[in-house]
Design an enzyme around this catalytic site. Sequence first.
Site, short mmCIF file in Angstrom:
data_model
loop_
_atom_site.label_atom_id
_atom_site.label_comp_id
_atom_site.label_asym_id
_atom_site.label_seq_id
_atom_site.Cartn_x
_atom_site.Cartn_y
_atom_site.Cartn_z
CG ASP A 138 -13.78 13.72 -20.14
OD1 ASP A 138 -14.00 12.53 -20.40
OD2 ASP A 138 -14.67 14.55 -19.84
N1 URA Z 1 -17.15 13.62 -15.82
C1 URA Z 1 -16.71 14.25 -16.94
O1 URA Z 1 -17.48 14.92 -17.62
N2 URA Z 1 -15.42 14.11 -17.27
C2 URA Z 1 -14.53 13.40 -16.54
O2 URA Z 1 -13.36 13.34 -16.89
C3 URA Z 1 -15.00 12.76 -15.39
C4 URA Z 1 -16.31 12.88 -15.05
#
Ligand code: URA
Length: 239
Positions: free
Chosen positions: A103
């Site tokens: 993310d």
């Molecule tokens: N899980 C998440 O919620 N975000 C990420 O970036 C990676 C795994």
Amino acid sequence: MRLDKLLSNMGAGSRKEVKQLLKSGAIQVDGEIVLDPKQHVDVETQDILMYGEPVVYQKYIYLMMNKPPGVISATEDKRDQTVIELLFEDVTYFKPFPVGRLDKDTEGLLLLTNDGSFNHALMSPKKHVAKTYYAEVIGTLTEEDVIEVQEGVTLEDGYKTKPGKLVILEATDETSTLELTITEGKFHQVKRMMLALGKEVTYLKRLSIGELPLDSTLEPGEYRELTRGELALFDWTPE
Ligand code: URA
């Protein structure tokens, strides 16, 4: 391709270093010493030697990055800076792309490659490559949460996750820190698993993929090539 670009792509050094290398007479093309960095060469048909040793053309590139927050794991984005924009020209030449996604606000280990098969080998849900995250959450984690993660957490859309491993590092009345290892990569999976347990993720960093840990000497935004030994952790030998 220009000789200096080619040599730089093959790991002989920066353009400036390669220029020095050429100046010193270390490079031969078809038996002749070449001093001009601008000379064009054809790797398919010409014989290129560095200090008398054949220069092997590198087709694929494999990088690990310590992804900083605020940057998108994509090759292009209209609004935000992408991880590709953090790379220098000597590697963007290979047109790498991120292996999976983190993310925008997530930090830590991100692999990049231009090798589609390597990407597939790591991303295929059948392979169950484990990924470990460090997270900080609002809420108090308990042993019940550890067991629930072990058994699979039911997310808000009804999906039950595969068994994961939750290690509580610290839990106070208000917040907790943890390490979570999962073998799937559903959208926002860690955040959604924590939400299903009634906790809210305030910080997330990926620590490892399979047996490969993030190189702790990489500052956020820095990257380096994977070594052959590191690729071997994924049973991968580059072509
Ligand atoms: N899980 C998440 O919620 N975000 C990420 O970036 C990676 C795994």
